[in-house]
Design an enzyme around this catalytic site. Structure first.
Site, PDB file in Angstrom:
ATOM      1  N   CYS A   1      62.204  47.511  43.280  1.00  0.00           N
ATOM      2  CA  CYS A   1      63.302  46.689  42.757  1.00  0.00           C
ATOM      3  C   CYS A   1      62.815  45.401  42.111  1.00  0.00           C
ATOM      4  O   CYS A   1      63.080  44.300  42.626  1.00  0.00           O
ATOM      5  CB  CYS A   1      64.277  46.395  43.879  1.00  0.00           C
ATOM      6  N   GLU A   2      62.062  45.512  41.057  1.00  0.00           N
ATOM      7  CA  GLU A   2      61.603  44.350  40.293  1.00  0.00           C
ATOM      8  C   GLU A   2      61.390  44.813  38.860  1.00  0.00           C
ATOM      9  O   GLU A   2      60.877  45.910  38.637  1.00  0.00           O
ATOM     10  CB  GLU A   2      60.229  43.867  40.792  1.00  0.00           C
TER      11      GLU A   2
ATOM     12  N   TYR B   1      48.477  41.353  36.404  1.00  0.00           N
ATOM     13  CA  TYR B   1      47.629  40.806  35.329  1.00  0.00           C
ATOM     14  C   TYR B   1      48.085  41.258  33.956  1.00  0.00           C
ATOM     15  O   TYR B   1      47.363  41.045  32.979  1.00  0.00           O
ATOM     16  CB  TYR B   1      46.173  41.270  35.488  1.00  0.00           C
TER      17      TYR B   1
ATOM     18  N   ARG C   1      34.082  47.087  40.156  1.00  0.00           N
ATOM     19  CA  ARG C   1      34.852  47.819  39.154  1.00  0.00           C
ATOM     20  C   ARG C   1      34.005  48.815  38.352  1.00  0.00           C
ATOM     21  O   ARG C   1      34.415  49.958  38.143  1.00  0.00           O
ATOM     22  CB  ARG C   1      35.467  46.806  38.188  1.00  0.00           C
TER      23      ARG C   1
ATOM     24  N   GLY D   1      31.130  41.702  38.439  1.00  0.00           N
ATOM     25  CA  GLY D   1      31.911  41.232  37.300  1.00  0.00           C
ATOM     26  C   GLY D   1      31.801  42.026  36.023  1.00  0.00           C
ATOM     27  O   GLY D   1      32.551  41.773  35.073  1.00  0.00           O
TER      28      GLY D   1
ATOM     29  N   TYR E   1      40.496  48.344  42.564  1.00  0.00           N
ATOM     30  CA  TYR E   1      41.618  47.426  42.780  1.00  0.00           C
ATOM     31  C   TYR E   1      42.959  48.158  42.659  1.00  0.00           C
ATOM     32  O   TYR E   1      43.936  47.587  42.188  1.00  0.00           O
ATOM     33  CB  TYR E   1      41.529  46.225  41.824  1.00  0.00           C
TER      34      TYR E   1
ATOM     35  N   PRO F   1      28.225  44.909  42.018  1.00  0.00           N
ATOM     36  CA  PRO F   1      29.228  45.534  41.163  1.00  0.00           C
ATOM     37  C   PRO F   1      30.334  46.201  41.983  1.00  0.00           C
ATOM     38  O   PRO F   1      30.074  46.767  43.047  1.00  0.00           O
ATOM     39  CB  PRO F   1      28.426  46.600  40.404  1.00  0.00           C
TER      40      PRO F   1
HETATM   41  N1  LLP Z   1      31.260  39.657  44.103  1.00  0.00           N
HETATM   42  C1  LLP Z   1      32.190  38.708  44.371  1.00  0.00           C
HETATM   43  C2  LLP Z   1      31.799  37.507  45.084  1.00  0.00           C
HETATM   44  C3  LLP Z   1      33.516  38.896  43.921  1.00  0.00           C
HETATM   45  O1  LLP Z   1      34.424  37.958  44.168  1.00  0.00           O
HETATM   46  C4  LLP Z   1      33.858  40.077  43.213  1.00  0.00           C
HETATM   47  C5  LLP Z   1      35.233  40.309  42.746  1.00  0.00           C
HETATM   48  C6  LLP Z   1      32.853  41.038  43.003  1.00  0.00           C
HETATM   49  C7  LLP Z   1      31.558  40.796  43.449  1.00  0.00           C
HETATM   50  C8  LLP Z   1      33.112  42.334  42.277  1.00  0.00           C
HETATM   51  O2  LLP Z   1      33.550  42.124  40.984  1.00  0.00           O
HETATM   52  P1  LLP Z   1      33.693  43.376  39.968  1.00  0.00           P
HETATM   53  O3  LLP Z   1      32.303  43.937  39.730  1.00  0.00           O
HETATM   54  O4  LLP Z   1      34.567  44.370  40.603  1.00  0.00           O
HETATM   55  O5  LLP Z   1      34.287  42.761  38.767  1.00  0.00           O
HETATM   56  N2  LLP Z   1      41.826  42.360  41.460  1.00  0.00           N
HETATM   57  C9  LLP Z   1      41.204  42.085  40.191  1.00  0.00           C
HETATM   58  C10 LLP Z   1      39.723  41.822  40.312  1.00  0.00           C
HETATM   59  C11 LLP Z   1      39.371  40.755  41.333  1.00  0.00           C
HETATM   60  C12 LLP Z   1      37.886  40.547  41.489  1.00  0.00           C
HETATM   61  C13 LLP Z   1      37.578  39.664  42.635  1.00  0.00           C
HETATM   62  N3  LLP Z   1      36.193  39.479  42.934  1.00  0.00           N
HETATM   63  C14 LLP Z   1      41.530  43.223  39.230  1.00  0.00           C
HETATM   64  O6  LLP Z   1      42.225  44.153  39.596  1.00  0.00           O
HETATM   65  O7  LLP Z   1      41.109  43.173  38.075  1.00  0.00           O
END
Ligand code: LLP
Length: 458
Positions: free
Chosen positions: A374-375, A348, A308, A267, A403, A306
């Protein structure tokens, strides 16, 4: 755009022109012949786009490893495991890079488990399996692969896990994913840690559930996990969630249930809009400080997931400008990449910096950068001030390593782009561009007799 030139001799380096950031591995370079182009490390994006065509994802493996090592170094004195969230970018080559550094993996499907198996079978015992809706088949896959732990999100899932583990006679290590009811400021679609969200088990119920499972022959309480959302820019909510988790772990100790592992989820966000002010090392440090302070002297292994933070800024989507047109007062820059290749802006309203790969002199214009789908939601930027571009020019959509391809689709029957990984002076194609044959492969057209039968039906 203002350029600042540094150095002398045959290779002149431009320093931090607009949009460049030390947090990104993409910088403008001017060759001896006077051509300025955006590079990934030492490789020119123009040359890569010429060789592999567009749209093209380009990633810096060096940057991914640098980010991973930031965490490793900061946690050197603590028992820990960094489980890269495969969903952010599941390219096998990236999983291989990280596995070789000792990473574990956070997966959310049987498909992601198979990706880890294909990339790094030796890392299967460093896999944690998250997700609100695991099927019996997926649970069996995880049990047979001997993964580190299942993150269980409901009592019904725990019952299913127990049944599958008994059937296969394999002990299932599990952590309850608790919902700590902590608010974290982010986009509502990717916030997960409040009681109104579908995720996890209310933390107040966790103690009872651990106690009920403790004597099950095929279940082994392993840890507790929490994940409060994605693209979170402040360390505080991570600390708040962790404090609640630590309280739970301590209360379970008094019950004689000794959880060995605390998983703080993923996150941690990046700064998409002000990348030049973004300091990854300081960001990682304050995040880890919030978590480790909350953990205090708890004798438990810390797991992080992690996604992102490790891969987003390491990647760009390179697209070619097809047309520039005016409709009313708006100017549209139409590229050969579309929302099917990178859906974050459409989904988003996410902001991604866009840079011309070979900047031209001239006045910046306010434009919409859009794709061919086409959107009207098919845009990468709206009302964006962009240096002048012409048909045939390349643009780089930045911070697209997380992502991006992972959320791509074949909408409008568009084959997915290719991917290139740059490491030092080497650039490797790690995913070939899809072909129409790939797209048509799973389909079953009607036979001529079927067509007759079906067409006869009214
Ligand atoms: N662990 C779990 C249980 C998760 O659901 C997620 C992300 C992560 C770790 C990794 O999170 P990160 O470190 O990447 O924030 N598609 C969206 C983001 C969706 C995240 C879903 N879960 C975007 O493009 O911003």
């Amino acid at each position: 755009m203002r350029f600042h030139f540094e150095g002398t001799g045959t290779h002149v380096t431009q320093r931090l022109a607009s949009g460049e950031s030390p947090a990104r591995p993409f910088h403008y370079r001017t060759t001896p012949s006077g051509r300025t182009a955006l590079q990934c490390g030492t490789r020119s994006l123009t040359a890569l786009a010429t060789e592999f065509a567009t749209p093209l994802y380009v990633y810096s493996g060096d940057q991914i490893l640098d980010r991973f090592r930031l965490f490793q170094r900061a946690l050197v004195d603590r028992d820990h495991l960094i489980c890269y969230a495969v969903k952010a970018n599941s390219a096998l080559a990236i999983l291989q890079l990280l596995a070789a550094e000792g990473a574990g993996f956070d997966i959310v499907s049987g498909g992601e488990l198979e990706r880890v198996r294909a990339a790094a079978p030796e890392a299967l015992d460093r896999v944690v399996f998250s997700g609100t809706g695991k099927t019996a088949d997926e649970i069996d896959l995880g049990l047979e692969a001997g993964i580190l732990a299942f993150h269980v999100e409901s009592e019904a899932e725990l019952a299913l896990l127990a049944a599958r583990a008994s059937r296969l006679r394999r002990k299932a290590r599990f952590s309850l994913r608790v919902n700590p009811d902590v608010f974290a400021e982010t986009h509502p679609y990717i916030s997960t840690g409040m009681s109104e969200h579908k995720f996890g088990i209310p933390i107040a119920q966790a103690r009872r559930i651990y106690r009920s499972a403790r004597h099950h022959r095929w279940l082994a309480p392993h840890g507790v996990s929490v994940h409060i959302g994605s693209q979170i820019r402040s360390a505080d909510p991570f600390g708040a969630a962790m404090r609640r988790v630590v309280r739970l772990v301590r209360s379970l100790r008094t019950d004689g249930i000794d959880l060995r592992c605390v998983d703080a989820g993923g996150g941690l966000g990046i700064d998409y809009e002000h990348a030049s002010a973004f300091d990854p090392a300081a960001t990682a440090q304050s995040y880890l400080k919030a978590i480790t302070q909350a953990l205090d002297d708890l004798p438990a292994r810390l797991v992080l997931e992690p996604g992102r933070f490790l891969v987003a800024q390491a990647g760009v989507l390179v697209a070619r400008v097809l047309f520039v047109k005016k409709n009313g007062r708006r100017t549209f820059v139409i590229t050969d990449a579309g929302m099917n290749d990178l859906i974050r802006p459409a989904l988003y309203d996410a902001w991604h910096e866009i840079l011309p790969v070979q900047p031209r002199a001239g006045r910046a214009l306010v434009v919409d950068v859009v794709g061919p789908v086409c959107e009207s939601g098919d845009f990468f930027a709206r009302n964006r001030r962009l240096p002048p571009v012409q048909p045939g020019d390349l643009v780089a959509i930045l911070d697209a390593g997380a992502y991006g391809l992972a959320q791509s689709s074949n909408y409008n029957s568009r084959p997915r782009p290719a991917e290139v990984l740059v490491r030092g002076r080497e650039a490797r194609l790690i995913r070939r561009r899809e072909t129409m044959a790939d797209l048509l492969a799973p389909e079953i057209p009607l036979s001529s007799s079927d067509q007759k039968t079906i067409n006869k039906r009214k």
